[in-house]
Design a protein around this motif. Sequence first.
Motif, mmCIF file in Angstrom:
data_model
loop_
_atom_site.group_PDB
_atom_site.id
_atom_site.type_symbol
_atom_site.label_atom_id
_atom_site.label_comp_id
_atom_site.label_asym_id
_atom_site.label_seq_id
_atom_site.Cartn_x
_atom_site.Cartn_y
_atom_site.Cartn_z
ATOM 1 N N LEU A 1 -0.526 5.490 -10.708
ATOM 2 C CA LEU A 1 -1.344 4.334 -11.269
ATOM 3 C C LEU A 1 -1.110 4.070 -12.867
ATOM 4 C CD1 LEU A 1 -4.634 5.383 -9.219
ATOM 5 C CD2 LEU A 1 -3.314 3.311 -8.837
ATOM 6 N N VAL A 2 -0.795 5.398 -13.343
ATOM 7 C CA VAL A 2 -0.631 5.077 -14.851
ATOM 8 C C VAL A 2 0.496 4.299 -15.199
ATOM 9 C CG1 VAL A 2 0.077 6.471 -16.959
ATOM 10 C CG2 VAL A 2 -2.073 6.997 -15.717
ATOM 11 N N HIS A 3 1.636 4.681 -14.381
ATOM 12 C CA HIS A 3 3.029 4.246 -14.446
ATOM 13 C C HIS A 3 2.881 2.765 -14.060
ATOM 14 C CE1 HIS A 3 5.628 7.248 -15.813
ATOM 15 N NE2 HIS A 3 4.873 8.155 -15.083
ATOM 16 N N ALA A 4 2.274 2.300 -13.205
ATOM 17 C CA ALA A 4 2.018 1.019 -12.462
ATOM 18 C C ALA A 4 1.308 0.128 -13.655
ATOM 19 C CB ALA A 4 1.486 1.402 -10.994
ATOM 20 N N ARG A 5 0.320 0.650 -13.973
ATOM 21 C CA ARG A 5 -0.668 -0.130 -14.846
ATOM 22 C C ARG A 5 0.295 -0.517 -16.117
ATOM 23 N NH1 ARG A 5 -5.811 2.845 -13.018
ATOM 24 N NH2 ARG A 5 -6.540 1.591 -11.389
ATOM 25 N N ALA A 6 0.889 0.466 -16.418
ATOM 26 C CA ALA A 6 1.673 0.312 -17.883
ATOM 27 C C ALA A 6 3.016 -0.712 -17.756
ATOM 28 C CB ALA A 6 2.200 1.541 -18.342
ATOM 29 N N LEU A 7 3.510 -0.645 -16.296
ATOM 30 C CA LEU A 7 4.903 -1.289 -16.206
ATOM 31 C C LEU A 7 4.806 -2.597 -15.528
ATOM 32 C CD1 LEU A 7 7.134 1.731 -15.740
ATOM 33 C CD2 LEU A 7 7.090 0.364 -17.483
ATOM 34 N N THR B 1 1.267 -4.338 -14.487
ATOM 35 C CA THR B 1 0.274 -5.263 -14.733
ATOM 36 C C THR B 1 0.713 -6.386 -15.758
ATOM 37 O OG1 THR B 1 -1.313 -3.692 -14.675
ATOM 38 C CG2 THR B 1 -2.048 -5.508 -15.578
ATOM 39 N N GLY B 2 0.346 -7.447 -15.509
ATOM 40 C CA GLY B 2 1.012 -8.523 -16.311
ATOM 41 C C GLY B 2 2.206 -9.178 -15.969
ATOM 42 N N GLN B 3 2.914 -8.540 -15.298
ATOM 43 C CA GLN B 3 4.221 -8.978 -14.720
ATOM 44 C C GLN B 3 4.131 -10.202 -13.786
ATOM 45 O OE1 GLN B 3 7.178 -8.089 -16.423
ATOM 46 N NE2 GLN B 3 5.713 -7.010 -17.645
ATOM 47 N N GLY B 4 4.079 -11.400 -13.899
ATOM 48 C CA GLY B 4 3.765 -12.118 -12.737
ATOM 49 C C GLY B 4 2.397 -12.260 -12.387
ATOM 50 N N GLU B 5 1.905 -12.413 -11.131
ATOM 51 C CA GLU B 5 0.639 -12.384 -10.506
ATOM 52 C C GLU B 5 0.506 -11.100 -9.955
ATOM 53 O OE1 GLU B 5 -1.345 -16.048 -9.242
ATOM 54 O OE2 GLU B 5 0.628 -17.040 -9.361
ATOM 55 N N THR B 6 0.381 -9.957 -10.822
ATOM 56 C CA THR B 6 0.366 -8.643 -10.080
ATOM 57 C C THR B 6 -0.909 -8.050 -10.474
ATOM 58 O OG1 THR B 6 1.222 -7.601 -12.019
ATOM 59 C CG2 THR B 6 2.833 -8.215 -10.278
ATOM 60 N N THR B 7 -1.365 -7.171 -9.322
ATOM 61 C CA THR B 7 -2.638 -6.522 -9.557
ATOM 62 C C THR B 7 -2.341 -5.036 -9.331
ATOM 63 O OG1 THR B 7 -3.873 -8.645 -9.227
ATOM 64 C CG2 THR B 7 -5.155 -6.247 -8.999
ATOM 65 N N VAL B 8 -2.875 -3.989 -9.958
ATOM 66 C CA VAL B 8 -2.682 -2.522 -9.535
ATOM 67 C C VAL B 8 -4.183 -2.033 -9.133
ATOM 68 C CG1 VAL B 8 -1.808 -0.267 -10.239
ATOM 69 C CG2 VAL B 8 -0.660 -2.331 -10.807
ATOM 70 N N VAL B 9 -4.091 -1.571 -8.134
ATOM 71 C CA VAL B 9 -5.457 -0.958 -7.609
ATOM 72 C C VAL B 9 -5.186 0.308 -6.866
ATOM 73 C CG1 VAL B 9 -7.302 -1.350 -5.507
ATOM 74 C CG2 VAL B 9 -6.101 -3.400 -6.727
ATOM 75 N N LYS B 10 -6.397 1.189 -7.389
ATOM 76 C CA LYS B 10 -6.585 2.440 -6.929
ATOM 77 C C LYS B 10 -7.047 2.395 -5.523
ATOM 78 C CE LYS B 10 -8.362 7.061 -7.457
ATOM 79 N NZ LYS B 10 -9.406 7.930 -8.476
ATOM 80 N N GLY B 11 -6.475 2.902 -4.617
ATOM 81 C CA GLY B 11 -7.021 2.937 -3.159
ATOM 82 C C GLY B 11 -6.148 3.884 -2.315
ATOM 83 N N ILE C 1 0.832 -1.215 -0.073
ATOM 84 C CA ILE C 1 0.087 0.023 0.076
ATOM 85 C C ILE C 1 0.720 1.406 0.089
ATOM 86 C CG2 ILE C 1 -1.928 1.158 0.831
ATOM 87 C CD1 ILE C 1 -2.843 -1.327 2.632
ATOM 88 N N GLY C 2 0.558 2.156 -0.922
ATOM 89 C CA GLY C 2 1.454 3.031 -1.073
ATOM 90 C C GLY C 2 2.762 3.103 -1.739
ATOM 91 N N THR C 3 2.531 2.281 -2.865
ATOM 92 C CA THR C 3 3.784 1.591 -3.730
ATOM 93 C C THR C 3 4.449 2.641 -4.215
ATOM 94 O OG1 THR C 3 4.160 0.076 -5.390
ATOM 95 C CG2 THR C 3 2.393 1.319 -5.754
ATOM 96 N N GLY C 4 4.290 3.713 -4.573
ATOM 97 C CA GLY C 4 4.876 4.729 -5.115
ATOM 98 C C GLY C 4 5.165 4.391 -6.454
ATOM 99 N N LEU C 5 6.067 5.241 -7.377
ATOM 100 C CA LEU C 5 6.401 5.096 -8.721
ATOM 101 C C LEU C 5 7.145 3.661 -9.004
ATOM 102 C CD1 LEU C 5 7.114 8.733 -9.553
ATOM 103 C CD2 LEU C 5 5.556 7.231 -10.962
ATOM 104 N N PRO C 6 6.818 3.083 -9.954
ATOM 105 C CA PRO C 6 7.840 1.746 -10.108
ATOM 106 C C PRO C 6 9.190 1.957 -10.215
ATOM 107 C CG PRO C 6 5.904 1.690 -11.495
ATOM 108 C CD PRO C 6 5.983 2.945 -11.002
ATOM 109 N N ALA C 7 10.100 1.440 -9.545
ATOM 110 C CA ALA C 7 11.492 1.294 -9.542
ATOM 111 C C ALA C 7 12.214 0.140 -9.688
ATOM 112 C CB ALA C 7 11.955 2.260 -8.274
ATOM 113 N N ARG C 8 13.382 0.141 -9.515
ATOM 114 C CA ARG C 8 14.285 -1.321 -9.720
ATOM 115 C C ARG C 8 13.996 -2.016 -8.314
ATOM 116 N NH1 ARG C 8 20.678 -0.519 -10.627
ATOM 117 N NH2 ARG C 8 19.471 0.201 -12.734
#
Length: 269
Positions: free
Chosen positions: A110-116, A118-128, A81-88
């Motif tokens: 959310l835009v970056h997370a859903r683009a980068l 979603t679909g990477q393994g069993e991942t889900t991106v949620v607005k919350g 929760i509060g994952t922030g922008l995707p990083a290494r």
Amino acid sequence: MIGGRRLQRESLGFDPNTPSVARLYDYLLGGKDHFPADRAAAEQILQVAPELRAAARAGRSFLGRAVRFLAGAGVGQFLDIGTGLPARGNVHELAPGARVVYVDRDPVVLVHARALLTGQGETTVVKGDLREPEALLKDPDVLRALDFDRPVALLLSSVMHYVEDGDGPEEIVATLRDALAPGSYLALSHGTSDARAEVVERATEVYRGADAPLTLRGRERIAGLFEGFELVDPGLVWLPEWRPEQADLIDFRDGPQSSLALCGIGRKD
């Protein structure tokens, strides 16, 4: 083109002239997803707290060590929760095969997370919103992704200090804890008012102008967030002190308190 970008930003629901805590963190980590307002706010804090860049790296490093520890302990589900922008070193990369739900309220995240992600393994991106834990726990996407009858690792990395006292931080964590099965874990890092006074004052002042104010807390208050969890060794410590690797200590020759935050992992029995 400029007008198109402006319309796109407005449709996303954010103001690039207001510093964002996610983009500030991205700037401190050396990322590229930030705007002039974010850079200006970060530089104001860096003037009195040059250690802030190292502290941001230490926070990210703790998250990585925590996820590896939890995966090694057999946890196969993560709620970040509060994952922030995707990083290494995203959670799903450090815990291959695990189910991971990334949660954030920032539209740019959310835009970056859903683009980068979603679909990477069993991942889900949620607005919350962390401040609305009941709604988050009832979210259909969360419930589809995670089995709360089995252990879940709850990750609250560098996010609780953006929850004001009036929002009830202890109650928020308790609500999330009560939804977790025995054998679940809480991994938490939190900026602390036990850091240098001038850093605390300046950081708090700058973040008043951001999209989320900063509420730093002392060790006792942070420890209280682990109520109902048993802290694993080494307990509640400064960021670079939690089971460090050699590289984690290089930036803190003035002492681990220069990391400006405390962290720990607790297990729910």
